[in-house]
Write a protein that holds these residues in place. Structure first.
Motif, mmCIF file in Angstrom:
data_model
loop_
_atom_site.group_PDB
_atom_site.id
_atom_site.type_symbol
_atom_site.label_atom_id
_atom_site.label_comp_id
_atom_site.label_asym_id
_atom_site.label_seq_id
_atom_site.Cartn_x
_atom_site.Cartn_y
_atom_site.Cartn_z
ATOM 1 N N LEU A 249 0.985 3.024 -3.833
ATOM 2 C CA LEU A 249 2.371 2.898 -3.375
ATOM 3 C C LEU A 249 2.860 1.457 -3.378
ATOM 4 C CD1 LEU A 249 2.471 5.460 -0.419
ATOM 5 C CD2 LEU A 249 3.668 5.623 -2.601
ATOM 6 N N TRP A 256 7.780 6.646 -1.848
ATOM 7 C CA TRP A 256 7.676 6.961 -0.421
ATOM 8 C C TRP A 256 8.464 8.216 -0.029
ATOM 9 C CZ3 TRP A 256 4.511 6.045 3.384
ATOM 10 C CH2 TRP A 256 3.700 4.920 3.342
ATOM 11 N N THR A 300 0.026 1.604 4.936
ATOM 12 C CA THR A 300 0.893 1.396 6.087
ATOM 13 C C THR A 300 0.441 0.178 6.891
ATOM 14 O OG1 THR A 300 1.334 3.758 6.262
ATOM 15 C CG2 THR A 300 1.785 2.435 8.208
#
Length: 548
Positions: A249, A256, A300
């Motif tokens: 990502l 996302w 994250t």
């Protein structure tokens, strides 16, 4: 707002489409709440298509919006990618243009409705050509589609197999049909497409009939057949292999929205799947765990996403009402607190979730690998101590749990007392690994004390099982053998007398090994005299050459 910004109909339609693709539906709903609460401040134009604003949240966040390229927009909040602050600013822009704010807040539903209309029109007209030609036409739509639209394509492509028996062959054919339409996708998008294909087939295996189909079995009563179970197991293994590669990502942040849409789907299934039969981990609970552990958490930073998921879980459960499974909700919440490093809150929810029908042991064990892989040994020991007493299934092999303790103690020797206290507190469930570890650690007295307390007999063990104790601490076996021999004699039958003599011969070897032959002779004389009236016993003693 400066008057030089004008959004025409074509640009408005494009903005709706971009918002539907880029934003998660829940994010849009929260952005709408921020818009209604008038949290957007200092809205100003930087260029004809670029907007800056400040949005009040937990603190003030600066938002920069690129209307023509939403993927290049930015917010100072911890969320990577589209967030509620950006959504709120977009809705202020819509209001300034006298456009429908509600349409923007419900962009996904608007686009889905349009896509459904196109598909229905195509079906009504009849798509010409073979299924392969139809697949090629659909392939062109995949790169720009949402996850919900992907699932529509998958349903269309697997429709000819609707009446097939749900077995591994069905899974293979269905997956081949779906992959046949896979377009040229970037790495992260391709992985997400594959995951959703596996999830789509998993759902078709677990719930093979449409929800409103006559004769559909409820989730609580539906039991998978043997071959269907094999297909499900193979799919779970495939999902594990797929996710181990990680999701890039960082190089594809525009994915996302699809991650969040996938998560939203898995979350719903996880909260509503049956937990009546816990011989294996509930299927979507497994997928939810893997999705966070392998794809979301590694991409994250900060706490915002975990806090948002906690809000989303509670909001979803509230909307589901009685249909939401309490154990599944508590387990999911504990996972978020785990990522937030709030272990106490996580343990409290795990303890509550373990009440009937409870959790599958694999769901508890799922918290341990990330800690071991990261080398967080002190925290791993604390989690082992907290989760051990919750592993209450006698059908579960605790060797994996024991292996984590070995790793923790090897790297953090001061955690050893925690291990012994936890394992002893888990008795009798932990009996096998507790005894094994006592012997491996050379804790002979503790091992022997446990056998005596548990009422074990020497006949419960093979000779080889007792050899380590005989070699290292033979004196500990003396009361074990003495008591057992006396109990055999009290049974007063030929068979028990023979068993008593076998033990006495092993005692003789122990006394000799300890160079205490005189003590043995003294005991044997007293034993023989005490039982002199038991003629059968005397005969067995002579046969064993213990007495003349």
């Amino acid at each position: 707002m400066q008057p030089n910004l004008m959004i025409n109909d074509a640009e408005w339609d494009k903005l709706i489409s971009d918002v539907a693709f880029y934003f998660e539906d829940l994010t849009l709903k929260r952005g709408f709440q921020y818009y209604k609460q008038k949290r957007v401040k200092s809205l100003r134009m930087i260029s004809s298509r670029r907007i800056m604003a400040v949005v009040e949240g937990r603190e003030d966040y600066a938002v920069s919006l690129e209307l023509d390229h939403l993927t290049e927009s930015h917010c100072d909040c911890p969320v990577q990618g589209p967030c509620k602050h950006m959504a709120a600013v977009l809705m202020n822009v819509a209001e300034s243009q006298e456009r429908s704010v509600n349409m923007l807040a419900n962009a996904k539903a608007v686009i889905d409705r349009k896509k459904t209309e196109v598909l229905e029109a195509s079906a009504a007209a009849g798509v010409s050509g073979s299924r392969r030609e139809q697949a090629q036409k659909l392939a062109g739509l995949i790169p720009g589609a949402t996850v919900a639209q992907w699932r529509e394509y998958m349903a269309l492509l697997t429709a000819p197999m609707a009446q097939s028996v749900r077995n591994p062959q069905y899974s293979g054919r269905a997956l081949s049909a779906i992959m046949e339409v896979q377009a040229d996708l970037a790495p992260a998008a391709a992985l997400l497409f594959q995951l959703n294909a596996h999830l789509f087939i998993l759902e078709s295996l677990i719930q093979p009939l449409p929800p409103n189909h006559a004769g559909t079995l409820s989730s609580s009563s539906y039991s998978l057949g043997y071959y269907t179970s094999i297909a499900v197991s193979e799919l779970k293994e495939a999902v594990t292999r797929l996710m181990k590669s990680g999701l890039p990502l960082a190089s594809e942040p525009e994915e996302w929205p699809r991650v969040r849409e996938t998560l939203d789907y898995v979350q719903l299934e996880m909260l509503t799947e049956s937990r009546d039969r816990l011989r294996e981990q509930p299927y979507f609970s497994f997928c939810y765990d893997r999705l966070w552990n392998h794809w979301i958490a590694p991409n994250t930073s900060g706490s915002e996403l975990y806090l948002e998921e906690l809000d989303a879980l509670r909001e979803r459960a509230s909307g589901l009402g009685a249909a939401a499974n309490r154990s599944a909700l508590l387990l999911a919440e504990s996972r978020m607190y785990f990522y937030l490093n709030d272990d106490k809150a996580a343990w409290e929810r795990l303890a509550a979730a373990s009440e009937r029908p409870g959790l599958h042991p694999d769901e508890l064990m799922g918290f341990l690998p990330p800690l071991a892989e990261a080398g967080h040994w002190s925290r791993l020991a604390a989690w082992l101590e907290a989760t051990g007493p919750l592993l209450n299934s006698r059908l579960y092999n605790l060797q994996g749990y024991a292996a984590y303790w070995e790793d923790a103690v090897r790297h953090l020797p001061e955690a050893e007392p925690q291990m012994w206290n936890t394992l002893s507190g888990m008795l009798p469930l932990s009996q096998d690994i507790y005894e094994e570890k006592l012997l491996a650690a050379g804790k002979w007295r503790e091992w022997m004390d446990y056998q005596l307390a548990a009422g074990k007999e020497p006949s419960d063990f093979r000779v080889s099982d007792l050899q380590p104790v005989e070699k290292n601490a033979p004196e500990l076996l003396l009361p074990f053998y003495h008591q057992a021999a006396e109990r055999f004699v009290l049974e007063k039958n030929r068979h028990s007398y023979k068993a008593a003599v076998k033990l006495l011969k092993r005692l003789a070897k122990l006394y000799k090994k300890m160079k205490r032959e005189a003590r043995w002779e003294e005991f044997l004389d007293a034993f023989t005299a005490r039982h002199s009236r038991l003629r059968a016993l005397q005969e067995e003693l002579r046969k064993g050459k213990l007495i003349p």
